[in-house]
Design a protein around this motif. Structure first.
Motif, PDB file in Angstrom:
ATOM      1  N   ALA A 278       0.907  -1.233   0.061  1.00 14.60           N
ATOM      2  CA  ALA A 278       0.018  -0.048  -0.140  1.00 14.60           C
ATOM      3  C   ALA A 278       0.792   1.406  -0.033  1.00 14.60           C
ATOM      4  O   ALA A 278       0.525   1.988  -0.545  1.00 14.60           O
ATOM      5  N   ASP A 281       2.466   1.716  -3.643  1.00 15.13           N
ATOM      6  CA  ASP A 281       1.096   2.327  -4.025  1.00 15.13           C
ATOM      7  C   ASP A 281       1.067   3.897  -4.292  1.00 15.13           C
ATOM      8  O   ASP A 281       0.979   4.477  -4.996  1.00 15.13           O
ATOM      9  N   LYS A 282       1.250   4.206  -2.826  1.00 16.46           N
ATOM     10  CA  LYS A 282       1.199   5.633  -2.576  1.00 16.46           C
ATOM     11  C   LYS A 282       2.467   6.406  -3.177  1.00 16.46           C
ATOM     12  O   LYS A 282       2.377   7.667  -3.541  1.00 16.46           O
ATOM     13  N   ARG A 285       2.707   7.448  -6.883  1.00 17.17           N
ATOM     14  CA  ARG A 285       1.742   8.332  -7.665  1.00 17.17           C
ATOM     15  C   ARG A 285       2.653   9.510  -7.637  1.00 17.17           C
ATOM     16  O   ARG A 285       2.309  10.458  -8.409  1.00 17.17           O
TER      17      ARG A 285
ATOM     18  N   THR B  55      -4.341   8.295   2.183  1.00 15.50           N
ATOM     19  CA  THR B  55      -4.663   9.403   1.301  1.00 15.50           C
ATOM     20  C   THR B  55      -5.924   9.900   1.329  1.00 15.50           C
ATOM     21  O   THR B  55      -6.844   9.348   1.607  1.00 15.50           O
ATOM     22  N   VAL B  65      -5.759  15.760  -4.211  1.00 16.53           N
ATOM     23  CA  VAL B  65      -5.254  14.523  -3.534  1.00 16.53           C
ATOM     24  C   VAL B  65      -4.213  14.915  -2.449  1.00 16.53           C
ATOM     25  O   VAL B  65      -3.260  15.456  -3.071  1.00 16.53           O
ATOM     26  N   ALA B  86      -8.038  -2.448  -7.422  1.00 13.33           N
ATOM     27  CA  ALA B  86      -6.816  -2.987  -7.990  1.00 13.33           C
ATOM     28  C   ALA B  86      -5.929  -2.114  -7.509  1.00 13.33           C
ATOM     29  O   ALA B  86      -4.710  -2.766  -7.275  1.00 13.33           O
ATOM     30  N   SER B  87      -5.841  -0.855  -7.459  1.00 14.61           N
ATOM     31  CA  SER B  87      -4.758  -0.068  -7.316  1.00 14.61           C
ATOM     32  C   SER B  87      -5.381   1.133  -6.348  1.00 14.61           C
ATOM     33  O   SER B  87      -6.280   1.536  -6.198  1.00 14.61           O
ATOM     34  N   LEU B  88      -4.614   2.055  -5.598  1.00 12.94           N
ATOM     35  CA  LEU B  88      -4.903   3.290  -4.989  1.00 12.94           C
ATOM     36  C   LEU B  88      -5.193   4.206  -5.957  1.00 12.94           C
ATOM     37  O   LEU B  88      -6.325   4.796  -5.672  1.00 12.94           O
ATOM     38  N   GLU B  89      -4.654   3.991  -7.226  1.00 12.06           N
ATOM     39  CA  GLU B  89      -5.414   5.164  -8.196  1.00 12.06           C
ATOM     40  C   GLU B  89      -6.719   4.771  -8.386  1.00 12.06           C
ATOM     41  O   GLU B  89      -7.480   5.766  -8.553  1.00 12.06           O
ATOM     42  N   ILE B  92      -8.944   5.993  -5.628  1.00 18.68           N
ATOM     43  CA  ILE B  92      -8.962   7.854  -5.571  1.00 18.68           C
ATOM     44  C   ILE B  92      -9.988   8.184  -6.777  1.00 18.68           C
ATOM     45  O   ILE B  92     -11.021   8.994  -6.512  1.00 18.68           O
TER      46      ILE B  92
END
Lengths: 414, 124
Positions: A278, A281-282, A285, B55, B65, B86-89, B92
């Motif tokens: 996690a 993943d952050k 970005r 986040t 964000v 599947a992802s943070l993206e 969001i």
């Protein structure tokens, strides 16, 4: 949990913040430590009856500072002082007002506290020992045990480190942006060293010292809470979590090293792996890659492979290539060779590490990897020579035993 | 009536718990929730990852964000969603869609543990 149990956890959690603020007041590590100790004693006395204060760190800062001031006054005037209960009774309301510092100040305080331990003149082992003592609050005996030295030797090492810092006249002004970034980098490196000290002990019997790894993770999380938008700090925390997730499977019952491909993946800690992923993943970005993020991404690819054969070695090879670009070093190339051997075969890997023979001639892992590659190619005699060199350079019995295992295999085949 | 029980504590202190303590707390809670589950009275149960994994998405004409948890004290917790992404993206993006044209903030936090529970009830 017993009463003392929760108080202990609360004191441990509040320690970095409280110590950091007290250090700002006193500008002296010993004085700050004494004040904190005194505040803890009073907490042990008062919290069981009154319950924990709303903000334990503020309470400890306020009480610690006042206790030290009273102590100074007592020595000057020799007058009677209000007893403990009066001193502590009105603490909560006042403490929250006096110490409700804004987050930025806390952040710089704690960063300073951590940074002081990273003084460039201090050797790495002293930096780590000091951080464990000052920031984490481990006793000298605990740290001595972790480093496998006597209590007296560790006491001396820490005292010497403190003296060095006191002599150097540490900067107490609020840091500017550039300085803050520099401090952050130094502190991250120290936390990484601390973790590695626990992960691959640099000598002695214990190959993995979990408490050091756990402290490093606690400090990485603390740093991330202070700097929530720094992708490299996310990467550092992710890297430590992902490595630590495998710690239970890295040694067998006899303390021998178990290679990644032989580890029982069902016993990897799924919570830590998920948290590490996690965080990556952050970090991704931000599109500001760095060495910790890349290493964490490599660890994540290993973690995500259900079986060794599922490992995405081609991707790992690419990530190592990125790491080579970011932080060129023979050790990184050596690590990359393992990925190359899986993706392209041992011949290619051997060619990759050939130029490393000189710079890594004294490095255990170089000879271990070289031996394993030669073994795969059926070059038994050369493999034996490489393994012999590795054993001579092993830092722990577990490392030596692992290589001996390879030699035994060679012998059986030969 | 359906109730949500929201658990607050000092995260750093909980992290400082030895594993045995954490296990003991969970085991105790399991005793209670297992009983509820058998009676069909337990809804979703979840444990969040630390706030360091969070986040935040601040709504507005141009949604913002931000790394880290929701930190303001002027707003209150009014509700939550659990979504599988599947992802943070993707999470969001989904949060942006759910909160489009709103004010306020969504905090997006990965889950450490999730159980759907046994509750069989018509929507309230």
């Amino acid at each position: 949990m017993s009463e003392l149990g929760w108080i202990d956890a609360a004191l441990k959690a509040a320690r970095p913040q409280a110590m950091a603020a007290l250090l700002r007041y006193f500008r002296d590590l010993d004085q700050a430590e004494e004040a904190f100790q005194e505040a803890c004693l009073r907490a042990l006395k008062h919290w069981p009856g009154q319950g924990p204060p709303r903000d334990p760190a503020s309470w400890l800062i306020f009480v610690g500072r006042n206790a030290a001031l009273d102590d100074a006054r007592r020595r000057q005037r020799q007058v009677a002082l209000p007893d403990d209960d009066v001193l502590v009774d009105d603490e909560d309301a006042e403490a929250t007002q006096a110490e409700r510092l804004d987050n930025n100040q806390y952040r710089d305080d704690i960063l300073r506290l951590l940074f002081i331990c990273c003084h460039p003149e201090l050797p790495a082992t002293q930096q780590i020992a000091l951080a464990l003592r000052i920031v984490s609050g481990l006793s000298v005996a605990e740290i001595a045990r972790a480093f496998l030295v006597s209590d007296a030797a560790m006491e001396q090492r820490i005292t010497r480190a403190k003296r060095r810092i006191a002599e150097s006249g540490q900067e107490f002004a609020t840091p500017g942006a550039v300085e803050r970034a520099e401090r952050l980098g130094a502190v991250a490196a120290m936390i990484y060293l601390l973790f590695n000290e626990g992960y691959a002990a640099s000598g002695g019997e214990a190959h993995i010292r979990l408490p050091l790894c756990e402290e490093a993770i606690r400090l990485a999380r603390l740093l991330l809470r202070l700097f929530p938008a720094e992708p490299e700090i996310m990467g550092l925390a992710a890297l430590l979590l992902l490595q630590h997730a495998r710690s239970k499977t890295r040694l067998d019952a006899d303390g021998a090293i178990v290679l990644l491909e032989d580890q029982d993946r069902g016993r990897w800690d799924a919570d830590l792996i998920n948290e590490g992923c996690a965080l990556i993943d952050k970090a991704m970005r931000h599109r500001r890659t760095g060495p910790y993020q890349v290493q964490a991404a490599i660890a994540a690819l290993h973690s995500r492979a259900k079986r060794p054969d599922d490992t995405d070695w081609a991707q790992i090879d690419l990530l190592y290539a990125t790491l080579e670009r970011l932080t060129p070093s023979p050790v990184v190339t050596l690590n990359r060779a393992v990925a190359v051997s899986k993706a392209q075969g041992p011949e290619a890997a051997l060619a990759l590490i050939a130029p490393l023979a000189a710079p890594l001639s004294g490095y255990f892992h170089f000879h271990g990897v070289q031996g394993a590659l030669l073994q795969q190619l059926g070059r038994a005699e050369e493999a034996r020579i490489a393994f012999d060199r590795a054993i001579a350079l092993a830092r722990t019995p577990a490392e030596a035993a692992h290589i001996r295992l390879n030699l035994d295999r060679l012998q059986k085949r030969g | 009536m359906l109730y949500a029980i929201l658990c607050y504590n000092d995260e750093a202190a909980v992290e400082a718990w030895p594993k045995a303590k954490d296990d003991a707390v969970i085991a105790h809670r399991r005793q209670v929730t297992d009983r509820l589950a058998e009676a069909g009275k337990l809804g979703p149960v979840l444990r969040l990852m630390p706030t360091t994994a969070a986040t935040s998405l601040r709504h507005g004409p141009d949604p913002l964000v931000l790394d880290g948890p929701f930190a303001e004290t002027k707003e209150q917790l009014l509700g939550f969603y659990v979504i599988d992404c599947a992802s943070l993206e993707e999470a969001i993006e989904t949060a942006k869609q759910i909160g489009a044209s709103d004010t306020g903030t969504f905090e997006i936090r990965p889950l450490r543990y999730f159980s759907a529970g046994s509750l069989q009830k018509e929507p309230v």
